[in-house]
Design a protein around this motif. Structure first.
Motif, PDB file in Angstrom:
ATOM      1  N   VAL A  65       0.888  -1.163   0.000  1.00  0.00           N
ATOM      2  CA  VAL A  65       0.000   0.000   0.000  1.00  0.00           C
ATOM      3  C   VAL A  65       0.925   1.211   0.000  1.00  0.00           C
ATOM      4  N   PHE A  66       0.706   2.100  -0.962  1.00  0.00           N
ATOM      5  CA  PHE A  66       1.636   3.201  -1.198  1.00  0.00           C
ATOM      6  C   PHE A  66       0.844   4.505  -1.272  1.00  0.00           C
ATOM      7  N   PRO A  67       0.736   5.240  -0.137  1.00  0.00           N
ATOM      8  CA  PRO A  67      -0.112   6.436  -0.102  1.00  0.00           C
ATOM      9  C   PRO A  67       0.537   7.613  -0.822  1.00  0.00           C
ATOM     10  N   THR A  68      -0.236   8.282  -1.671  1.00  0.00           N
ATOM     11  CA  THR A  68       0.292   9.420  -2.426  1.00  0.00           C
ATOM     12  C   THR A  68      -0.639  10.626  -2.412  1.00  0.00           C
ATOM     13  N   ALA A  69      -1.836  10.495  -1.836  1.00  0.00           N
ATOM     14  CA  ALA A  69      -2.777  11.618  -1.844  1.00  0.00           C
ATOM     15  C   ALA A  69      -3.697  11.531  -0.640  1.00  0.00           C
ATOM     16  N   VAL A  70      -4.138  12.690  -0.167  1.00  0.00           N
ATOM     17  CA  VAL A  70      -5.057  12.741   0.960  1.00  0.00           C
ATOM     18  C   VAL A  70      -6.081  13.840   0.711  1.00  0.00           C
ATOM     19  N   ASP A  71      -7.315  13.584   1.088  1.00  0.00           N
ATOM     20  CA  ASP A  71      -8.412  14.539   0.913  1.00  0.00           C
ATOM     21  C   ASP A  71      -9.122  14.725   2.247  1.00  0.00           C
ATOM     22  N   GLN A  72      -8.935  15.894   2.863  1.00  0.00           N
ATOM     23  CA  GLN A  72      -9.640  16.196   4.114  1.00  0.00           C
ATOM     24  C   GLN A  72     -11.099  16.471   3.778  1.00  0.00           C
ATOM     25  N   ARG A  73     -12.032  15.807   4.468  1.00  0.00           N
ATOM     26  CA  ARG A  73     -13.427  15.840   4.059  1.00  0.00           C
ATOM     27  C   ARG A  73     -14.203  17.010   4.647  1.00  0.00           C
ATOM     28  N   LEU A  74     -13.683  18.203   4.419  1.00  0.00           N
ATOM     29  CA  LEU A  74     -14.394  19.415   4.828  1.00  0.00           C
ATOM     30  C   LEU A  74     -15.690  19.576   4.049  1.00  0.00           C
ATOM     31  N   ASP A  75     -15.749  18.993   2.854  1.00  0.00           N
ATOM     32  CA  ASP A  75     -16.931  19.142   1.994  1.00  0.00           C
ATOM     33  C   ASP A  75     -18.169  18.495   2.586  1.00  0.00           C
ATOM     34  N   ILE A  76     -17.997  17.526   3.476  1.00  0.00           N
ATOM     35  CA  ILE A  76     -19.148  16.877   4.114  1.00  0.00           C
ATOM     36  C   ILE A  76     -19.171  17.167   5.614  1.00  0.00           C
ATOM     37  N   GLY A  77     -18.433  18.185   6.023  1.00  0.00           N
ATOM     38  CA  GLY A  77     -18.459  18.615   7.419  1.00  0.00           C
ATOM     39  C   GLY A  77     -17.739  17.690   8.376  1.00  0.00           C
ATOM     40  N   LYS A  78     -16.710  16.973   7.886  1.00  0.00           N
ATOM     41  CA  LYS A  78     -15.960  16.043   8.741  1.00  0.00           C
ATOM     42  C   LYS A  78     -14.473  16.376   8.689  1.00  0.00           C
ATOM     43  N   PRO A  79     -14.038  17.408   9.419  1.00  0.00           N
ATOM     44  CA  PRO A  79     -12.628  17.816   9.355  1.00  0.00           C
ATOM     45  C   PRO A  79     -11.658  16.782   9.919  1.00  0.00           C
ATOM     46  N   ASN A  80     -12.154  15.835  10.726  1.00  0.00           N
ATOM     47  CA  ASN A  80     -11.269  14.794  11.280  1.00  0.00           C
ATOM     48  C   ASN A  80     -11.185  13.561  10.400  1.00  0.00           C
ATOM     49  N   ARG A  81     -11.877  13.602   9.255  1.00  0.00           N
ATOM     50  CA  ARG A  81     -11.816  12.470   8.329  1.00  0.00           C
ATOM     51  C   ARG A  81     -10.903  12.831   7.151  1.00  0.00           C
ATOM     52  N   PHE A  82     -10.013  11.910   6.833  1.00  0.00           N
ATOM     53  CA  PHE A  82      -9.078  12.091   5.728  1.00  0.00           C
ATOM     54  C   PHE A  82      -9.136  10.842   4.845  1.00  0.00           C
ATOM     55  N   ASP A  83      -9.478  11.024   3.580  1.00  0.00           N
ATOM     56  CA  ASP A  83      -9.490   9.908   2.648  1.00  0.00           C
ATOM     57  C   ASP A  83      -8.106   9.767   2.029  1.00  0.00           C
ATOM     58  N   LEU A  84      -7.526   8.582   2.155  1.00  0.00           N
ATOM     59  CA  LEU A  84      -6.191   8.312   1.639  1.00  0.00           C
ATOM     60  C   LEU A  84      -6.302   7.550   0.316  1.00  0.00           C
ATOM     61  N   TYR A  85      -5.686   8.092  -0.724  1.00  0.00           N
ATOM     62  CA  TYR A  85      -5.632   7.434  -2.022  1.00  0.00           C
ATOM     63  C   TYR A  85      -4.237   6.814  -2.168  1.00  0.00           C
ATOM     64  N   TYR A  86      -4.190   5.566  -2.617  1.00  0.00           N
ATOM     65  CA  TYR A  86      -2.923   4.847  -2.558  1.00  0.00           C
ATOM     66  C   TYR A  86      -2.827   3.802  -3.662  1.00  0.00           C
ATOM     67  N   GLY A  87      -1.587   3.441  -3.995  1.00  0.00           N
ATOM     68  CA  GLY A  87      -1.338   2.365  -4.933  1.00  0.00           C
ATOM     69  C   GLY A  87      -1.494   1.018  -4.259  1.00  0.00           C
ATOM     70  N   MET A  88      -2.164   0.097  -4.939  1.00  0.00           N
ATOM     71  CA  MET A  88      -2.387  -1.267  -4.433  1.00  0.00           C
ATOM     72  C   MET A  88      -1.529  -2.223  -5.265  1.00  0.00           C
ATOM     73  N   ALA A  89      -0.461  -2.726  -4.664  1.00  0.00           N
ATOM     74  CA  ALA A  89       0.406  -3.718  -5.324  1.00  0.00           C
ATOM     75  C   ALA A  89       0.872  -3.247  -6.699  1.00  0.00           C
ATOM     76  N   ASP A  90       1.016  -1.948  -6.858  1.00  0.00           N
ATOM     77  CA  ASP A  90       1.565  -1.335  -8.074  1.00  0.00           C
ATOM     78  C   ASP A  90       0.736  -1.569  -9.335  1.00  0.00           C
TER      79      ASP A  90
END
Length: 353
Positions: free
Chosen positions: A304-329
């Motif tokens: 699992v190779f994390p390269t991006a994060v999206d703080q979910r302010l758009d849905i009113g959840k500042p403590n939630r962060f969506d992690l986008y990542y590579g899966m087994a390349d």
């Protein structure tokens, strides 16, 4: 996201994406897309969400960059790989850092955009020497920028902060796992560095930036990141400090002779707002590690190779962060990270190893 059937550009995998919000609130993804002979481009896609606000798929929009410049090409192939994208407020534009793979090896290159669709190359990043180390001739990967000005550690001037992972000789996981005696492996294990570029020295006509004031930010320290650590997603400013997702590499027992025996996992750090080169907190165990079949089996297993994060302010959840990542390349996954209400106490009680 996974390779589109019949699309030769994606036949070698879609992986390791950048992600950033546009001015209108859409989330754009910039995946590395590879052919079977590892000719890598950087694509553009828009993330689609379900009725609950969870990411559910992508709409492909085209190509952001493909190897064209000399520093992106090598005999028989080329690479624009593993991008990170940040809206840098002081510059009022999006900056992309990516790995340009030429015959000289991997180097960090930059591109800029105003609209996330049209990108202009800025060239290779350049560096001042660090003590006896000439950074310009060293392989480098996993670079990302801070979105806001941070103070230079030498004179306090507003600077663009830059996280990167130089690959000094003898420091790769395959080498450190064999306990090499190489002097660079002893003194500068493969780790995360922070560098600075004074913002007031730049004009709109400037090309790729020059960085100095280098120093190591974080080195391997736990079992799960014992061989290597590297930058993941660009830092996000929070009430606790700069939230920084990173990756770590460990060695595991090979179950099949000749099989790869490294595991890539993800962790978090909190960096000081006043001194971003200072780590306030570091997760003692991974927040994400290979568990799904798509993470354990693929072009490169156990990744699992994390390269991006999206703080979910758009849905009113500042403590939630969506992690986008590579899966087994070869695929892209997304995971939801929820930080607990007592996270401030966890940071205050953190004991540096």
């Amino acid at each position: 996201m996974e390779p589109q059937p019949g699309n030769e550009q994606e036949a070698g995998g879609v992986l390791n994406p950048a992600a950033v919000r546009s001015a209108d609130g859409n989330l754009y993804l910039f995946p590395r897309i590879a052919t079977t002979d590892n000719f890598s481009r950087i694509g553009i896609a828009r993330v689609l969400f379900d009725k609950n606000g969870n990411p559910s798929g992508v709409e492909r929009l085209g190509i952001a960059l493909e190897p064209q410049a000399e520093y992106e090409l090598r005999p028989g192939g080329g690479g624009c790989e593993d991008p990170r994208v940040t809206f840098v407020a002081p510059l009022n534009k999006y900056l992309m850092s990516y790995t340009a793979f030429s015959a000289q090896g991997p180097r960090i290159a930059m591109a800029e955009s105003k609209d996330l669709i049209h990108w202009v190359r800025l060239g290779l990043v350049s560096y001042s020497p660090y003590q006896h180390i000439e950074f310009n001739g060293v392989d480098n990967k996993d670079a990302c920028f801070f979105p806001a000005a941070i103070p230079s550690p030498h004179d306090g001037r507003p600077s663009l902060g830059f996280l990167h992972r130089p690959l000094f000789p003898g420091t790769r996981p395959e080498e450190t796992s064999r306990k090499t005696d190489h002097i660079m492996a002893q003194n500068h294990r493969e780790c995360i560095w922070i560098s600075y570029s004074h913002l007031n020295q730049h004009s709109p006509e400037d090309h790729a930036m020059h960085f100095s004031s280098h120093h190591p930010l974080a080195a391997p320290q736990s079992d799960w990141d014992a061989l290597k650590v590297g930058a993941g997603a660009p830092p996000v400013e929070t009430d606790w400090g700069w939230l920084f997702i990173y990756h770590g590499v460990s060695q595991k027992e090979a179950t099949v002779p000749g099989q790869r025996s490294l595991t890539y996992s993800a962790g978090i750090m909190i960096l000081s707002k006043e001194e971003p080169g200072k780590v306030l907190y570091r997760s003692p165990s991974p927040v994400l590690q290979p568990e799904l079949e798509a993470e354990k089996v693929g072009i490169v297993a156990e990744v699992v190779f994390p390269t991006a994060v999206d703080q979910r302010l758009d849905i009113g959840k500042p403590n939630r962060f969506d992690l986008y990542y590579g899966m087994a390349d070869d695929k892209i996954g997304v995971a939801s990270l929820e930080l607990p209400d007592n996270f401030s106490e966890m940071i205050a009680g953190y004991q540096h190893p």
